[in-house]
Design an enzyme around this catalytic site. Structure first.
Site, PDB file in Angstrom:
ATOM      1  N   LYS A  54      -5.922   7.429  -1.339  1.00 45.09           N
ATOM      2  CA  LYS A  54      -6.469   7.792  -2.644  1.00 45.09           C
ATOM      3  C   LYS A  54      -7.928   7.228  -2.513  1.00 45.09           C
ATOM      4  O   LYS A  54      -9.020   7.916  -2.908  1.00 45.09           O
ATOM      5  CB  LYS A  54      -5.750   6.967  -3.763  1.00 45.09           C
ATOM      6  CG  LYS A  54      -4.661   7.603  -4.289  1.00 45.09           C
ATOM      7  CD  LYS A  54      -3.809   7.080  -5.442  1.00 45.09           C
ATOM      8  CE  LYS A  54      -2.508   7.475  -5.533  1.00 45.09           C
ATOM      9  NZ  LYS A  54      -1.301   6.608  -6.068  1.00 45.09           N
ATOM     10  N   GLN A  98      -0.370   1.474  -9.363  1.00 44.85           N
ATOM     11  CA  GLN A  98       0.862   2.180  -8.263  1.00 44.85           C
ATOM     12  C   GLN A  98       2.186   1.750  -8.852  1.00 44.85           C
ATOM     13  O   GLN A  98       2.560   0.728  -9.025  1.00 44.85           O
ATOM     14  CB  GLN A  98       0.570   1.975  -7.193  1.00 44.85           C
ATOM     15  CG  GLN A  98       1.305   2.431  -6.118  1.00 44.85           C
ATOM     16  CD  GLN A  98       0.947   4.125  -6.125  1.00 44.85           C
ATOM     17  OE1 GLN A  98      -0.158   4.499  -6.068  1.00 44.85           O
ATOM     18  NE2 GLN A  98       1.899   5.164  -5.631  1.00 44.85           N
ATOM     19  N   ASP A 121      -3.782   8.790 -14.963  1.00 42.31           N
ATOM     20  CA  ASP A 121      -2.033   9.326 -14.348  1.00 42.31           C
ATOM     21  C   ASP A 121      -1.595  10.231 -15.751  1.00 42.31           C
ATOM     22  O   ASP A 121      -0.446  10.719 -15.523  1.00 42.31           O
ATOM     23  CB  ASP A 121      -1.327   8.168 -14.542  1.00 42.31           C
ATOM     24  CG  ASP A 121      -0.877   7.714 -12.914  1.00 42.31           C
ATOM     25  OD1 ASP A 121      -0.987   8.439 -12.037  1.00 42.31           O
ATOM     26  OD2 ASP A 121      -0.866   6.431 -12.871  1.00 42.31           O
TER      27      ASP A 121
HETATM   28  N1  GUN Z   1       4.031   6.195  -7.783  1.00 39.53           N
HETATM   29  C1  GUN Z   1       4.427   7.613  -7.284  1.00 39.53           C
HETATM   30  N2  GUN Z   1       3.840   8.547  -7.868  1.00 39.53           N
HETATM   31  C2  GUN Z   1       2.992   7.944  -8.404  1.00 39.53           C
HETATM   32  C3  GUN Z   1       1.896   8.408  -9.378  1.00 39.53           C
HETATM   33  O1  GUN Z   1       1.770   9.833  -9.698  1.00 39.53           O
HETATM   34  N3  GUN Z   1       1.285   7.604 -10.364  1.00 39.53           N
HETATM   35  C4  GUN Z   1       1.497   6.324 -10.329  1.00 39.53           C
HETATM   36  N4  GUN Z   1       0.585   5.352 -10.809  1.00 39.53           N
HETATM   37  N5  GUN Z   1       2.580   5.640  -9.298  1.00 39.53           N
HETATM   38  C5  GUN Z   1       2.854   6.647  -8.649  1.00 39.53           C
END
Ligand code: GUN
Length: 296
Positions: A54, A98, A121
């Site tokens: 990311k 996360q 998100d």
């Molecule tokens: N963990 C797995 N997928 C995601 C996501 O799309 N966003 C976040 N914040 N954590 C994750």
């Protein structure tokens, strides 16, 4: 293989190119650089890889990346206080914590502490409500990326039957909402669904988001259906030489029956990060009242 492969890697590359152009334009016209803060608590190896990817792609799109790596022993109060700082930081337009978080931290409290306008998100209840009622709101990245792939493969979705397998807040529920908003007839199947194979077999579109390796078999699929595999599962190799990554769909059988299918890796995964960048760009536009370029 009868099915046409849906190339999420190529699609996401093109989307990230459009985002980079839009970001450059926003900088030029409004003197603002979108900033994304990613918070990782603990040392989960899979999460560390996602966070690294990311950060790299954020910078490649011309945005600012702020990484906060906290030890697994971080208390909920410490995490909430960091989020409060990020909420108040004008250089940060998007905040992503996360998931999963360590068990001693309440995910709900953390999600609800993020300013809804910075919730890239789309997990905050305010965004969830807006998306569900079709009033805008931030759309969660994985369902948004999946929808883009489906529309690219099929065009207009009106009247199609869609079965979403899995009912998580992150993928299954928002995915169903998006398909409904696109005039599909939607069923959400889950672990208590009776005869899930025949439910799936009625679908023009199957989205598999259960987190169970290769659960969706070839004979669950209507010939010609569009199959979107959201699963990313690590399974041990039979010869004991490490692991391989597989989806929720048994790809080799499913690809003999489906019309279009996403591979794992290289399908939905890269779209999730591209959509995160798109949501960050849109949040930055909103923060200065700029009209966003149509990147979708
Ligand atoms: N963990 C797995 N997928 C995601 C996501 O799309 N966003 C976040 N914040 N954590 C994750």
């Amino acid at each position: 293989m009868a099915a046409k492969l849906i190339d999420g890697k190529a699609f996401s590359q093109s989307l990230r190119g459009k985002i980079a152009t839009a970001v450059a334009c926003l900088k030029h016209e409004h003197n603002v650089t979108p900033g994304l803060a990613v918070v990782l608590v603990g040392e989960d190896p899979a999460s560390q890889i996602y966070v690294k990817n990311k950060a790299r792609q954020t910078v490649e799109a011309g945005m600012l990346s702020f990484e906060h790596k906290l030890p697994a022993t971080t208390s909920e109060a410490e995490l909430l206080s960091l989020i409060e700082e990020l909420n108040a930081d004008a250089a940060v337009h998007g905040i992503l914590v996360q998931l999963p978080l360590p068990a001693h931290i309440a995910e709900k409290a953390v999600i609800e502490s993020i300013a809804p306008c910075k919730d890239v998100d789309g997990f905050h209840p305010e965004n969830v409500g807006q998306v569900a009622s079709g009033e805008g709101g931030v759309v969660p990245c994985t369902p948004l990326g999946s929808l883009m792939l489906i529309k690219d493969a099929l065009g207009d979705l009106s009247g199609k039957t869609a079965v979403v397998i899995g009912r998580s807040n992150i993928v299954g529920k928002p995915m169903a909402q998006l398909l409904l908003a696109n005039n599909c007839t939607v069923t959400i199947a889950h672990s208590r669904t009776r005869d899930i194979a025949s439910v799936a077999r009625a679908a023009d579109i199957i989205v598999a988001a259960v987190g169970r390796p290769e659960m969706i078999k070839g004979d669950w699929i209507k010939p010609g259906a569009c199959v979107i595999d959201v699963g990313i599962n690590r399974v041990d190799k039979l010869d004991g030489t490490g692991h391989r990554v597989v989806g929720d769909v048994a790809f080799s059988e499913a690809s003999e029956v489906a019309g279009n299918i996403t591979p794992v890796p290289g399908g939905v995964g890269p779209m999730t990060i591209a959509c995160l960048l798109a949501n960050t760009y849109l949040a930055a536009c909103r923060s200065v009242g700029a009209t966003a370029v149509d990147i979708f």
